[in-house]
Design a protein around this motif. Structure first.
Motif, PDB file in Angstrom:
ATOM      1  N   UNK A  65       0.877  -1.181   0.000  1.00  0.00           N
ATOM      2  CA  UNK A  65       0.000   0.000   0.000  1.00  0.00           C
ATOM      3  C   UNK A  65       0.910   1.226   0.000  1.00  0.00           C
ATOM      4  N   UNK A  66       1.208   1.735  -1.185  1.00  0.00           N
ATOM      5  CA  UNK A  66       2.198   2.800  -1.324  1.00  0.00           C
ATOM      6  C   UNK A  66       1.807   4.093  -0.626  1.00  0.00           C
ATOM      7  N   UNK A  67       0.555   4.473  -0.723  1.00  0.00           N
ATOM      8  CA  UNK A  67       0.144   5.766  -0.191  1.00  0.00           C
ATOM      9  C   UNK A  67      -0.211   5.656   1.292  1.00  0.00           C
ATOM     10  N   UNK A  68       0.225   6.644   2.054  1.00  0.00           N
ATOM     11  CA  UNK A  68      -0.048   6.657   3.497  1.00  0.00           C
ATOM     12  C   UNK A  68      -1.550   6.690   3.769  1.00  0.00           C
ATOM     13  N   UNK A  69      -2.303   7.341   2.904  1.00  0.00           N
ATOM     14  CA  UNK A  69      -3.762   7.404   3.065  1.00  0.00           C
ATOM     15  C   UNK A  69      -4.352   5.996   3.030  1.00  0.00           C
ATOM     16  N   UNK A  70      -3.864   5.192   2.112  1.00  0.00           N
ATOM     17  CA  UNK A  70      -4.363   3.821   1.986  1.00  0.00           C
ATOM     18  C   UNK A  70      -3.946   2.982   3.191  1.00  0.00           C
ATOM     19  N   UNK A  71      -2.685   3.090   3.595  1.00  0.00           N
ATOM     20  CA  UNK A  71      -2.218   2.329   4.761  1.00  0.00           C
ATOM     21  C   UNK A  71      -3.021   2.690   6.006  1.00  0.00           C
ATOM     22  N   UNK A  72      -3.244   3.978   6.223  1.00  0.00           N
ATOM     23  CA  UNK A  72      -4.001   4.402   7.404  1.00  0.00           C
ATOM     24  C   UNK A  72      -5.455   3.954   7.337  1.00  0.00           C
ATOM     25  N   UNK A  73      -6.062   3.990   6.151  1.00  0.00           N
ATOM     26  CA  UNK A  73      -7.452   3.534   6.011  1.00  0.00           C
ATOM     27  C   UNK A  73      -7.565   2.051   6.316  1.00  0.00           C
ATOM     28  N   UNK A  74      -6.598   1.258   5.848  1.00  0.00           N
ATOM     29  CA  UNK A  74      -6.613  -0.184   6.114  1.00  0.00           C
ATOM     30  C   UNK A  74      -6.415  -0.452   7.603  1.00  0.00           C
ATOM     31  N   UNK A  75      -5.486   0.258   8.233  1.00  0.00           N
ATOM     32  CA  UNK A  75      -5.266   0.076   9.676  1.00  0.00           C
ATOM     33  C   UNK A  75      -6.501   0.461  10.478  1.00  0.00           C
ATOM     34  N   UNK A  76      -7.166   1.541  10.088  1.00  0.00           N
ATOM     35  CA  UNK A  76      -8.394   1.930  10.798  1.00  0.00           C
ATOM     36  C   UNK A  76      -9.450   0.842  10.684  1.00  0.00           C
ATOM     37  N   UNK A  77      -9.573   0.232   9.499  1.00  0.00           N
ATOM     38  CA  UNK A  77     -10.543  -0.858   9.331  1.00  0.00           C
ATOM     39  C   UNK A  77     -10.179  -2.052  10.217  1.00  0.00           C
ATOM     40  N   UNK A  97      -1.792  -8.890   9.047  1.00  0.00           N
ATOM     41  CA  UNK A  97      -0.751  -8.453   8.126  1.00  0.00           C
ATOM     42  C   UNK A  97      -1.298  -8.417   6.708  1.00  0.00           C
ATOM     43  N   UNK A  98      -1.099  -7.281   6.038  1.00  0.00           N
ATOM     44  CA  UNK A  98      -1.439  -7.177   4.621  1.00  0.00           C
ATOM     45  C   UNK A  98      -0.360  -7.914   3.845  1.00  0.00           C
ATOM     46  N   UNK A  99      -0.750  -8.916   3.052  1.00  0.00           N
ATOM     47  CA  UNK A  99       0.248  -9.730   2.370  1.00  0.00           C
ATOM     48  C   UNK A  99       0.238  -9.575   0.861  1.00  0.00           C
ATOM     49  N   UNK A 100      -0.694  -8.787   0.324  1.00  0.00           N
ATOM     50  CA  UNK A 100      -0.674  -8.443  -1.097  1.00  0.00           C
ATOM     51  C   UNK A 100      -1.489  -7.171  -1.294  1.00  0.00           C
ATOM     52  N   UNK A 101      -1.198  -6.475  -2.381  1.00  0.00           N
ATOM     53  CA  UNK A 101      -1.849  -5.194  -2.633  1.00  0.00           C
ATOM     54  C   UNK A 101      -3.212  -5.346  -3.279  1.00  0.00           C
ATOM     55  N   UNK A 102      -4.016  -4.306  -3.142  1.00  0.00           N
ATOM     56  CA  UNK A 102      -5.325  -4.258  -3.790  1.00  0.00           C
ATOM     57  C   UNK A 102      -5.145  -3.695  -5.195  1.00  0.00           C
ATOM     58  N   UNK A 108      -9.415   2.997  -7.655  1.00  0.00           N
ATOM     59  CA  UNK A 108      -8.633   4.123  -8.162  1.00  0.00           C
ATOM     60  C   UNK A 108      -8.264   5.082  -7.040  1.00  0.00           C
ATOM     61  N   UNK A 109      -9.214   5.400  -6.192  1.00  0.00           N
ATOM     62  CA  UNK A 109      -8.958   6.322  -5.090  1.00  0.00           C
ATOM     63  C   UNK A 109      -8.215   5.599  -3.969  1.00  0.00           C
ATOM     64  N   UNK A 110      -7.311   6.335  -3.319  1.00  0.00           N
ATOM     65  CA  UNK A 110      -6.489   5.740  -2.255  1.00  0.00           C
ATOM     66  C   UNK A 110      -7.300   5.372  -1.028  1.00  0.00           C
ATOM     67  N   UNK A 111      -8.400   6.060  -0.785  1.00  0.00           N
ATOM     68  CA  UNK A 111      -9.223   5.735   0.387  1.00  0.00           C
ATOM     69  C   UNK A 111     -10.705   5.779   0.033  1.00  0.00           C
ATOM     70  N   UNK A 112     -11.068   5.129  -1.061  1.00  0.00           N
ATOM     71  CA  UNK A 112     -12.464   5.133  -1.506  1.00  0.00           C
ATOM     72  C   UNK A 112     -13.329   4.280  -0.596  1.00  0.00           C
ATOM     73  N   UNK A 113     -14.620   4.535  -0.636  1.00  0.00           N
ATOM     74  CA  UNK A 113     -15.560   3.730   0.146  1.00  0.00           C
ATOM     75  C   UNK A 113     -15.572   2.284  -0.337  1.00  0.00           C
ATOM     76  N   UNK A 114     -15.373   2.100  -1.648  1.00  0.00           N
ATOM     77  CA  UNK A 114     -15.336   0.735  -2.184  1.00  0.00           C
ATOM     78  C   UNK A 114     -14.155  -0.041  -1.613  1.00  0.00           C
ATOM     79  N   UNK A 115     -12.997   0.607  -1.500  1.00  0.00           N
ATOM     80  CA  UNK A 115     -11.827  -0.061  -0.918  1.00  0.00           C
ATOM     81  C   UNK A 115     -12.072  -0.393   0.547  1.00  0.00           C
ATOM     82  N   UNK A 116     -12.645   0.536   1.278  1.00  0.00           N
ATOM     83  CA  UNK A 116     -12.917   0.293   2.706  1.00  0.00           C
ATOM     84  C   UNK A 116     -13.893  -0.858   2.887  1.00  0.00           C
TER      85      UNK A 116
END
Length: 144
Positions: A65-77, A97-102, A108-116
């Motif tokens: 998860x390259x972008x900090x926004x994405x990493x933080x969104x995943x950790x919050x979940x 542990x995240x073991x592969x990327x989305x 497309x968005x780093x912290x989209x509702x679909x990703x969450x």
């Protein structure tokens, strides 16, 4: 629920092994009586986990998860879902542990509702597939 904070706590839980996997996540679990390494040659070993409670840690590498926004969104979940599962979580230390990327084309968005939603759904499956922790039989009371 307590959060894992130190590197040695994370290492001890990761060394205990994987109990559940999904396409993107792995769940590691360790008993709270996992021994700690001594702080120095003459120092006694300190306990890794000071309270008998469920402990949780999230490991989201920059590799997946390259972008900090994405990493933080995943950790919050991870932390939000695990807090809602406290009654069913065993008293142990856990690391998700995240073991592969989305897929970037799908999310497309780093912290989209679909990703969450996708992360939350997969985390629910991860925790549902984790086996029960074996119960230690209670020792009978010792009579003098």
């Amino acid at each position: 629920m307590q959060r894992l904070k130190t590197r040695t706590q994370f290492q001890a839980v990761m060394a205990a092994g994987t109990v559940s996997r999904t396409a993107h996540f792995a769940l590691h679990r360790a008993a709270l009586d996992t021994p700690a390494l001594p702080a120095g040659p003459n120092a006694p070993a300190q306990p890794l986990f000071t309270r008998a409670d469920a402990w949780m840690g999230a490991l989201v590498p920059k590799r997946w998860a390259r972008r900090a926004v994405t990493r933080n969104a995943i950790k919050r979940q991870i932390y939000t879902l695990s807090a809602s599962l406290i009654p069913s979580l065993p008293v142990a230390a856990h690391v998700v542990r995240l073991r592969s990327g989305f897929d970037k084309a799908r999310f497309v968005s780093a912290s989209s509702d679909a990703l969450k939603r996708a992360v939350r759904t997969e985390l629910q499956v991860l925790f549902a597939n984790a086996p029960e922790m074996p119960r230690v039989p209670e020792a009978p009371p010792v009579r003098p």
